[in-house]
Enzyme design. Structure first.
Site, PDB file in Angstrom:
ATOM      1  CG  ASP A  30      -2.169  -0.987   1.099  1.00  0.00           C
ATOM      2  OD1 ASP A  30      -2.053  -1.719   0.061  1.00  0.00           O
ATOM      3  OD2 ASP A  30      -3.306  -0.729   1.799  1.00  0.00           O
ATOM      4  CB  CYS A  76      -3.128  -7.521  -1.957  1.00  0.00           C
ATOM      5  SG  CYS A  76      -1.417  -8.214  -1.408  1.00  0.00           S
ATOM      6  CG  HIS A 130      -2.839 -11.729  -0.652  1.00  0.00           C
ATOM      7  ND1 HIS A 130      -2.885 -10.578   0.054  1.00  0.00           N
ATOM      8  CD2 HIS A 130      -4.042 -12.334  -0.275  1.00  0.00           C
ATOM      9  CE1 HIS A 130      -3.866 -10.369   0.858  1.00  0.00           C
ATOM     10  NE2 HIS A 130      -4.538 -11.494   0.770  1.00  0.00           N
ATOM     11  CG  ASP A 318       0.536  -3.991  -2.664  1.00  0.00           C
ATOM     12  OD1 ASP A 318       0.566  -2.855  -2.225  1.00  0.00           O
ATOM     13  OD2 ASP A 318      -0.046  -4.932  -2.217  1.00  0.00           O
ATOM     14  CG  HIS A 319      -2.172  -1.549  -4.573  1.00  0.00           C
ATOM     15  ND1 HIS A 319      -2.457  -0.921  -3.316  1.00  0.00           N
ATOM     16  CD2 HIS A 319      -2.581  -2.894  -4.261  1.00  0.00           C
ATOM     17  CE1 HIS A 319      -2.684  -1.586  -2.628  1.00  0.00           C
ATOM     18  NE2 HIS A 319      -2.600  -2.698  -2.860  1.00  0.00           N
TER      19      HIS A 319
END
Ligand SMILES: *[C@@H]1O[C@H](CO)[C@@H](O)[C@H](O)[C@H]1NC(C)=O
Ligand SMILES: *[C@@H]1O[C@H](CO)[C@@H](O)[C@H](O)[C@H]1NC(C)=O
Ligand SMILES: *[C@@H]1O[C@H](CO)[C@@H](O)[C@H](O)[C@H]1NC(C)=O
Length: 501
Positions: A30, A76, A130, A318-319
């Protein structure tokens, strides 16, 4: 083979295995690109205090810094699966947090697995894939050493969305990420002079859980963000003319009891009370700075153990992440702020002075980049159906950008996000625009969009609207452009591939 031939062969093998560059592979959960090294024109104008990320900024200053890198799906497991296999969600068939790519997509070779196959020792520490069923418990075939998770001391209870823990309480019961950094140092030591793996190249993956929720961090990190330095986002509302499908009700945040108590619905054009927004933003920044300190510790270890000049280092989030912009929280959308994430690759001897590129890049590009940087056998481009092909790529090595950061490059980056009722949002970032179509999608066994069945369209003009507050897709002035971008979106990533020398 004669005697001389055998000697040459052995020397070649030794050279191949022992002359190789190591890889240190950071993943941060995140982490949005709200870092000093990412500031500049046409980037979301975050209303932020000065961010304290000296260690990541220092790494960026010696790296190829991809200022406009986009994840393939802003959540994720789909994103991580895509990075780690070098293939996109419509190939991995992973759109959620429970399915495993080897069951649905194919028996694809992952980044750590490929390095392992090439004589490296691969070690997984913390959150890389994940967890749980989404990776069949960290994809065992990817690693040569026992996987390390660290121990939970109960700090991360689900009672509260954030917590500042007094530093002295963490001495005997450290946060998981601190243990992960510590284990990374111990692992590096095993490859150093006198260690059991001295001389063998390593691929060490270090995945930090923060700044993911709950935002838990040592209290001292709050000092970098005095309360009056933290501001409300400038656009706490949904874009005008936004189709409903574009919205996420940020269930991930609303599930925390302290947020649930506020009775927020997650509906379009509602958000949290101002004090909650400010508290959460401050906590996110503090957690980010805590993670930054851990990246620094591991980088310091790399130097101490003598690996600085022969180790490739990559770092990615991851984003992206929404902290009240658009009234949105977490990720789970196709907006710029959710799809745009940090990505950098340090290659000793090549990026030491720092190389910044604003070319459009994608997270699927990382796999072939690391392969080329480490001089392993290059990967072929995946054919249309690659379900039976173990090793191939759906991205491009970023190495040409090291030589020419302004060179000819792909002219669009693609992401997607699924919604309930078999709807998929396909989005594309071009130099000046973000264009999105929410369409009907057929899952197994087809895994393809029905472009003819459209639920909503978005077009954001980054020339005048970098925050994506005005959807101009239905504005007659943009009709021709929409048509052009629609054709490009349907043509997909293959049509946007750079001209290959
Ligand atoms: C997947 O690929 C690996 C590596 O090539 C191989 O060892 C394994 O047996 C394969 N698994 C299946 C189910 O085919
Ligand atoms: C949300 O608020 C914005 C800004 O006031 C407005 O343009 C938009 O139409 C609103 N959206 C909905 C669905 O009410
Ligand atoms: C939330 O709803 C509950 C139950 O209706 C109520 O008791 C509580 O006071 C509300 N809280 C706020 C902050 O509005």
């Amino acid at each position: 083979m004669d005697f001389k031939g055998i000697i040459i062969c052995i020397c070649w093998l030794l050279g191949v295995v022992y002359g190789r560059k190591n890889v240190l592979f950071f993943a941060v959960d995140d982490l949005r690109p709200e870092l000093t090294c990412y500031e500049g024109e046409d980037f979301p104008s975050f209303v932020h205090p000065p961010i304290h990320s000296p260690n990541i900024d220092k790494l960026a200053a010696k790296s190829l810094l991809l200022k406009r890198a986009y994840v393939q799906q802003a959540t994720c497991s789909p994103s991580r699966t895509s990075v780690l296999t070098g293939r996109r969600p419509d190939t991995t068939h992973i759109y959620d947090l429970s399915h495993y790519f080897r069951d649905l997509g194919g028996n694809f070779t992952t980044i750590p697995q490929y390095f392992k196959q090439n004589g490296y020792i691969s070690a997984g520490i913390g959150k890389i894939f994940h967890h749980g069923s989404a990776s069949n418990h960290d994809d065992p075939i990817s690693w040569s050493m026992p996987y390390y998770h660290g121990k939970q001391y109960g700090w991360e209870s689900r009672e509260k969305s954030w917590a500042a823990i007094p530093d002295d309480e963490l001495i005997d019961k450290p946060l998981v990420d601190s243990q992960i950094a510590e284990h990374a140092l111990n692992t590096l030591k095993m490859f150093a002079k006198g260690g059991p793996h001295e001389g063998t190249p390593f691929f060490i993956a270090v995945g930090f859980h923060k700044p993911h929720m709950p935002f838990v961090f040592p209290e001292s990190f709050q000092q970098y963000y005095p309360t009056d330095s933290v501001k409300l986002p400038s656009n706490p509302y949904a874009p005008s003319e936004m189709p409903e499908e574009a919205w996420s009700n940020y269930f991930e945040l609303r599930n925390y009891p302290d947020i649930n108590m506020l009775n927020v619905t997650g509906d379009i054009n509602t958000t949290l009370p101002d004090n909650a927004v400010l508290e959460l933003r401050r906590a996110y920044y503090s957690a980010l700075s805590y993670t930054d300190s851990l990246v620094g510790r591991v980088m310091e270890g790399l130097k101490t153990y003598g690996f600085e000049s022969n180790t490739i280092v990559s770092l990615w989030g991851d984003h992206g992440y929404q902290l009240g912009e658009h009234g949105e929280w977490c990720k789970h959308t196709n907006f710029e702020i959710a799809t745009h994430a940090p990505l950098m690759v340090r290659i000793p001897g090549m990026t030491d002075d720092g190389i910044v590129t604003e070319q459009l890049t994608e997270f699927v590009d990382l796999f072939p980049t690391l392969v080329e940087a480490a001089e392993l056998e290059p990967m072929p481009l995946c054919p249309e159906d690659s379900s039976e092909i173990e090793l191939c790529r759906e991205g491009d090595s970023l190495m040409p950008l090291v030589k020419n950061p302004k060179g000819l490059w792909k002219d669009a980056a693609f992401s997607q996000y699924p919604r309930k009722g078999q709807v998929m949002g396909y989005t594309m970032r071009t130099n000046h625009y973000r264009y999105t179509e929410w369409v009907r999608f057929a899952y197994a066994p087809i895994y393809k969009p029905h472009w003819g069945k459209v639920y909503g369209i978005e077009l954001y003009d980054h020339n005048i609207d970098s925050e994506e507050n005005i959807n101009v897709a239905y504005d007659p002035e943009y009709t021709d452009l929409c048509l052009e971008l629609s054709i490009k979106l349907h043509a997909g990533w293959r049509a946007a591939i750079p001209y290959q020398n």
